[in-house]
Design a protein around this motif. Structure first.
Motif, PDB file in Angstrom:
ATOM      1  N   ASP A  30       0.833  -1.203   0.000  1.00  0.00           N
ATOM      2  CA  ASP A  30       0.000   0.000   0.000  1.00  0.00           C
ATOM      3  C   ASP A  30       0.870   1.256   0.000  1.00  0.00           C
ATOM      4  OD1 ASP A  30      -2.518  -1.289   0.132  1.00  0.00           O
ATOM      5  OD2 ASP A  30      -2.311  -1.549   2.286  1.00  0.00           O
ATOM      6  N   PHE A  31       0.364   2.301  -0.661  1.00  0.00           N
ATOM      7  CA  PHE A  31       0.967   3.628  -0.644  1.00  0.00           C
ATOM      8  C   PHE A  31      -0.136   4.613  -0.293  1.00  0.00           C
ATOM      9  CE2 PHE A  31       3.359   1.072  -3.618  1.00  0.00           C
ATOM     10  CZ  PHE A  31       4.666   1.313  -3.227  1.00  0.00           C
ATOM     11  N   GLY A  32       0.234   5.703   0.401  1.00  0.00           N
ATOM     12  CA  GLY A  32      -0.828   6.615   0.777  1.00  0.00           C
ATOM     13  C   GLY A  32      -0.363   8.017   1.099  1.00  0.00           C
ATOM     14  N   PHE A  44       3.783   4.195   3.373  1.00  0.00           N
ATOM     15  CA  PHE A  44       3.797   2.966   2.594  1.00  0.00           C
ATOM     16  C   PHE A  44       3.814   1.804   3.572  1.00  0.00           C
ATOM     17  CE2 PHE A  44       8.180   3.442   3.715  1.00  0.00           C
ATOM     18  CZ  PHE A  44       8.646   2.141   3.874  1.00  0.00           C
ATOM     19  N   SER A  45       3.403   0.627   3.094  1.00  0.00           N
ATOM     20  CA  SER A  45       3.480  -0.572   3.928  1.00  0.00           C
ATOM     21  C   SER A  45       3.498  -1.818   3.049  1.00  0.00           C
ATOM     22  CB  SER A  45       2.296  -0.645   4.907  1.00  0.00           C
ATOM     23  OG  SER A  45       1.080  -0.806   4.219  1.00  0.00           O
ATOM     24  N   GLY A  63       5.629  -0.936   8.040  1.00  0.00           N
ATOM     25  CA  GLY A  63       5.243   0.324   7.427  1.00  0.00           C
ATOM     26  C   GLY A  63       6.153   1.474   7.774  1.00  0.00           C
ATOM     27  N   ALA A  65       6.162   6.113   7.511  1.00  0.00           N
ATOM     28  CA  ALA A  65       5.455   7.347   7.157  1.00  0.00           C
ATOM     29  C   ALA A  65       6.393   8.528   7.328  1.00  0.00           C
ATOM     30  CB  ALA A  65       4.218   7.532   8.026  1.00  0.00           C
ATOM     31  N   ARG A 145      -8.723   0.564  10.904  1.00  0.00           N
ATOM     32  CA  ARG A 145      -8.789   0.857   9.482  1.00  0.00           C
ATOM     33  C   ARG A 145     -10.047   0.266   8.865  1.00  0.00           C
ATOM     34  NH1 ARG A 145      -3.601  -2.800   7.546  1.00  0.00           N
ATOM     35  NH2 ARG A 145      -4.450  -4.872   8.002  1.00  0.00           N
ATOM     36  N   GLY A 184      -4.222   8.123   7.703  1.00  0.00           N
ATOM     37  CA  GLY A 184      -3.673   7.867   6.377  1.00  0.00           C
ATOM     38  C   GLY A 184      -4.742   7.414   5.402  1.00  0.00           C
ATOM     39  N   HIS A 186      -4.959   5.333   1.901  1.00  0.00           N
ATOM     40  CA  HIS A 186      -4.047   4.497   1.124  1.00  0.00           C
ATOM     41  C   HIS A 186      -4.740   3.753  -0.007  1.00  0.00           C
ATOM     42  CE1 HIS A 186      -5.470   0.689   2.903  1.00  0.00           C
ATOM     43  NE2 HIS A 186      -5.560   1.359   4.025  1.00  0.00           N
ATOM     44  N   GLY A 188      -3.572   0.416  -2.845  1.00  0.00           N
ATOM     45  CA  GLY A 188      -2.535  -0.559  -3.136  1.00  0.00           C
ATOM     46  C   GLY A 188      -3.115  -1.792  -3.790  1.00  0.00           C
TER      47      GLY A 188
END
Length: 198
Positions: A30-32, A44-45, A63, A65, A145, A184, A186, A188
Motif C-alpha cells: 500500500d501507498f498513501g 507505505f506498507s 510500514g 510514514a 482501518r 492515512g 491508502h 494498493g
C-alpha cells in the motif's frame, strides 16, 4: 525498468486477486497520503497475511510514514521539519463478503497493535534560534482501518494511535509536545490469498 516491474505486479494482482480462501497466504503493498495541518506527508506498507477463515485474516504490517508534524510549543514560536516513523504491527481484518456471490468486491474493517519507532523532529525556535528535538524512543501503538478490496486492489483509511513525544531544548527541558498520531489514506494491491469460497 520500473514500468516493467509495475506491469508485472499489476498482472499478478489481476491474476490472483480474488482473495480470500481459508489457509491461503497473501501479501499486500500500500501507498498513501497523510493529511496534516503542517502540510501532509506520505506512507507505505508491505503486509504478509494468512487467511484464518474465508472472511478473516491476520498479518504483520511493516510500514513507514514521512509526516510534517503538528508541533505545540509551550513558550515560543517554532517551525517544524518533516519527520518519519517506522512500524511493525500485528493486524486483523474482517471482510463483509457474501460467499457464493461471484463478486470480488469486499468491504473490510481491521485493527492492529504493535511497535512504532519515531525519528527525530527538528524544530527551529524563531525567538532564540535554538534547536528543539523530541524525546525519541520506540513506543507501542495501534491502528484501526477500513475500506474495500476489489479484484486485487485495496483502498482505505487508517488511523494510527501513537503516544505524543516530548519536545526538549538543548538543556533537556521539556518545552512542548509533538503529535505522532495520524490518519492515512491508502491505495494498493495484493497477490495471493486464493479465491472467495463458494
Amino acid at each position: 525498468m520500473r514500468k516493467i516491474i509495475l506491469l508485472t505486479l499489476l498482472t499478478l494482482a489481476l491474476a490472483n486477486g480474488y482473495s480470500q480462501e481459508k489457509g491461503k497466504f497473501r501479501v499486500g503493498l500500500d501507498f498513501g497520503f497523510v493529511p496534516t495541518g503542517g502540510g501532509g506527508g506520505g506512507m507505505f506498507s508491505i503486509e504478509p497475511k494468512i487467511n484464518i477463515k474465508d472472511n478473516m485474516n491476520v498479518g504483520l504490517r511493516f510500514g513507514g510514514a514521512g509526516i510534517a508534524k503538528d508541533i505545540q510549543n509551550n513558550s515560543t514560536s517554532t517551525s517544524a521539519e518533516i519527520s518519519a516513523n517506522g512500524s511493525l504491527v500485528g493486524t486483523y481484518d474482517y471482510y463483509f463478503h457474501k460467499s457464493g456471490s461471484g463478486s470480488s468486491f469486499a468491504p473490510y474493517i481491521g485493527a492492529g497493535v504493535g511497535y512504532y519507532s519515531l525519528a527525530n523532529v527538528k524544530v527551529d525556535d524563531t525567538s532564540n534560534s535554538s534547536e528543539i528535538t523530541p524525546e525519541v524512543s520506540g513506543v507501542m501503538g495501534g491502528l484501526i482501518r477500513g475500506g474495500f478490496e476489489w479484484a486485487g486492489f485495496r483502498m482505505g483509511l487508517e488511523y494510527n494511535f501513537i503516544p505524543d513525544s516530548d519536545l526538549q531544548d538543548l538543556n533537556g527541558n521539556v518545552v512542548g509536545t509533538a503529535k505522532n498520531t495520524y490518519l492515512g489514506i491508502h491505495i494498493g494491491f495484493f497477490v495471493g490469498g486464493g479465491k472467495w469460497g463458494k
